[in-house]
Design a protein around this motif. Structure first.
Motif, PDB file in Angstrom:
ATOM      1  N   ASN A  98       7.015   2.791  -3.687  1.00 34.49           N
ATOM      2  CA  ASN A  98       5.855   2.456  -2.853  1.00 34.49           C
ATOM      3  C   ASN A  98       5.326   3.675  -2.105  1.00 34.49           C
ATOM      4  OD1 ASN A  98       8.144  -0.028  -2.085  1.00 34.49           O
ATOM      5  ND2 ASN A  98       6.447  -0.432  -3.458  1.00 34.49           N
TER       6      ASN A  98
ATOM      7  N   LYS B 162       0.860  -1.191   0.000  1.00 37.93           N
ATOM      8  CA  LYS B 162       0.000   0.000   0.000  1.00 37.93           C
ATOM      9  C   LYS B 162       0.893   1.237   0.000  1.00 37.93           C
ATOM     10  CE  LYS B 162      -4.070   1.747   2.375  1.00 37.93           C
ATOM     11  NZ  LYS B 162      -4.856   1.697   3.598  1.00 37.93           N
TER      12      LYS B 162
ATOM     13  N   ASN C 139     -11.737   8.776  -2.913  1.00 39.56           N
ATOM     14  CA  ASN C 139     -11.659   7.371  -2.524  1.00 39.56           C
ATOM     15  C   ASN C 139     -10.214   6.929  -2.785  1.00 39.56           C
ATOM     16  OD1 ASN C 139     -12.305   4.842  -1.796  1.00 39.56           O
ATOM     17  ND2 ASN C 139     -13.368   4.290  -3.696  1.00 39.56           N
ATOM     18  N   TYR C 140      -9.372   7.096  -1.761  1.00 41.25           N
ATOM     19  CA  TYR C 140      -7.954   6.846  -1.966  1.00 41.25           C
ATOM     20  C   TYR C 140      -7.519   5.575  -1.257  1.00 41.25           C
ATOM     21  CZ  TYR C 140      -8.282  11.838  -2.973  1.00 41.25           C
ATOM     22  OH  TYR C 140      -8.645  13.045  -3.485  1.00 41.25           O
ATOM     23  N   SER C 141      -6.726   4.776  -1.961  1.00 40.92           N
ATOM     24  CA  SER C 141      -6.233   3.554  -1.292  1.00 40.92           C
ATOM     25  C   SER C 141      -4.742   3.711  -0.972  1.00 40.92           C
ATOM     26  CB  SER C 141      -6.469   2.341  -2.173  1.00 40.92           C
ATOM     27  OG  SER C 141      -5.909   2.589  -3.432  1.00 40.92           O
ATOM     28  N   VAL C 142      -4.432   4.775  -0.259  1.00 45.82           N
ATOM     29  CA  VAL C 142      -3.048   5.016   0.168  1.00 45.82           C
ATOM     30  C   VAL C 142      -3.045   5.361   1.653  1.00 45.82           C
ATOM     31  CG1 VAL C 142      -2.351   5.916  -2.099  1.00 45.82           C
ATOM     32  CG2 VAL C 142      -3.117   7.515  -0.348  1.00 45.82           C
ATOM     33  N   ASP C 143      -1.885   5.190   2.283  1.00 45.82           N
ATOM     34  CA  ASP C 143      -1.712   5.693   3.649  1.00 45.82           C
ATOM     35  C   ASP C 143      -1.189   7.118   3.546  1.00 45.82           C
ATOM     36  OD1 ASP C 143      -2.505   3.348   4.915  1.00 45.82           O
ATOM     37  OD2 ASP C 143      -0.492   2.479   4.797  1.00 45.82           O
TER      38      ASP C 143
END
Ligand code: PEP
Length: 247
Positions: A226, A3, A33-37
Motif C-alpha cells: 500500500n 490510498k 495527477n496523482y492519487s497517492v499520499d
C-alpha cells in the motif's frame, strides 16, 4: 483499496539548501495527477522549514524518530509533541538503523508508536528481517514477532502505518523477488487479523528497501503493498517523482 502512501526518509541528509528539492517536488506534483499520499521525513532540523515549503500543498511532513516521553531530561532527543508542534503529521519509529545503532527493541518501538498517537500524529512502524535471519529461513517468524510486539496495542489499524523493510535491502540496491514481497505482505495482513487488530484491513503496509523509479511500479503493483518507504531515492525530487508516478 487503500490510498497508497509514498514516504521519503531523508535520514541524516539535508541542509537548508536542500529545500530546493522540496520546492521541486511541489512543482512536479502540481504538474501531474496523482492519487497517492506523499510524505517527506527530513531531519528534525528541517521539519519546520519543510512544513512552510509544503504549505497549501497536499504533501505531509514527518519526523524520523521520537522519544517515548513528552518532555524531560533526555538530552538530544525530540518528543512526538515537539514534532507535531512543528507541523509534522507522521513519525517513523523503529527504523532498522535505529534498532541497530541505538539498540531499540520492539518494546521501545511500541512505546514510541504510542507516544506518536498521544501527540496526535501517525506512527510508521518499521519491521524487517536481517540477511542472516532470511538465510536461516526465519523471515516470517521474525516479522510475526516484530509486528505483534512493535505495533501499539488496542489501536485501530487506520491509526498507524507499518513498513516492511528487509534490513539487507536498505541502501544496498538489493530488492526481494516480487513473490517474496507478496508473501511477506500477505503474512503481515493475516497476522494483524490473527492478533485481533480492529480494522486490520486498513493498516497501510509499505514496502521499503532500494525502491527506485525503475522498480517502483512492479513493487507497488503487489496486491498488499500500500505504498513505499524510500530512502536514497527520496533525496532528489526527480527520482521521488518517478517513484510516485509508478504508484
Ligand atoms: C529507508 O531508509 O527506509 C530505505 C528504504 O532506504 P533505501 O530506499 O535507500 O534503501
Amino acid at each position: 483499496m487503500l490510498k497508497p502512501l509514498i514516504a521519503g526518509n531523508w535520514k541524516m541528509n539535508g541542509l537548508k539548501s536542500s529545500l530546493t528539492e522540496a520546492e521541486l517536488l511541489v512543482e512536479g506534483l502540481s504538474q501531474g495527477n496523482y492519487s497517492v499520499d506523499v510524505l517527506i521525513c527530513p531531519p528534525a532540523t528541517l521539519i519546520d522549514r519543510m512544513v512552510s515549503v509544503f504549505d497549501g500543498n497536499a504533501i505531509s511532513v514527518g519526523g524520523q524518530d521520537c522519544h517515548a516521553n513528552a518532555s524531560g531530561a533526555h538530552t538530544g532527543d525530540v518528543s512526538a509533541e515537539m514534532i507535531s508542534d512543528m507541523g509534522a503529521t507522521f513519525v517513523i519509529v523503529g527504523h532498522s538503523e535505529r534498532r541497530t545503532d541505538h539498540g531499540e527493541t520492539n518494546a521501545v518501538v511500541r512505546d514510541k508508536a504510542e507516544a506518536a498517537l498521544r501527540a496526535g500524529i501517525t506512527p510508521i512502524v518499521c519491521i524487517g528481517e536481517t540477511l542472516a535471519q532470511r538465510e536461516a529461513g526465519e523471515t516470517l517468524s521474525v516479522l510475526g514477532d516484530q509486528i505483534a510486539n512493535s505495533i501499539p496495542p488496542g489501536v485501530a489499524g487506520d491509526q498507524y502505518v507499518v513498513a516492511y523493510e528487509p534490513v539487507w535491502a536498505i541502501g544496498t540496491g538489493l530488492v526481494p523477488e516480487t513473490s517474496d514481497i507478496n508473501t511477506a505482505h500477505n503474512f503481515l495482513r493475516s497476522k494483524l487479523q490473527e492478533i485481533g487488530v480492529e480494522n486490520a484491513d486498513k493498516v497501510r503496509l509499505l514496502y521499503g528497501g532500494s525502491v527506485k523509479p525503475s522498480n517502483a511500479a512492479e513493487i507497488l503493483g503487489v496486491a498488499e503493498v500500500n505504498g513505499a518507504l524510500v530512502g536514497g531515492a527520496s533525496l532528489k525530487a526527480a527520482d521521488f517523482l518517478g517513484i510516485i508516478a509508478g504508484a
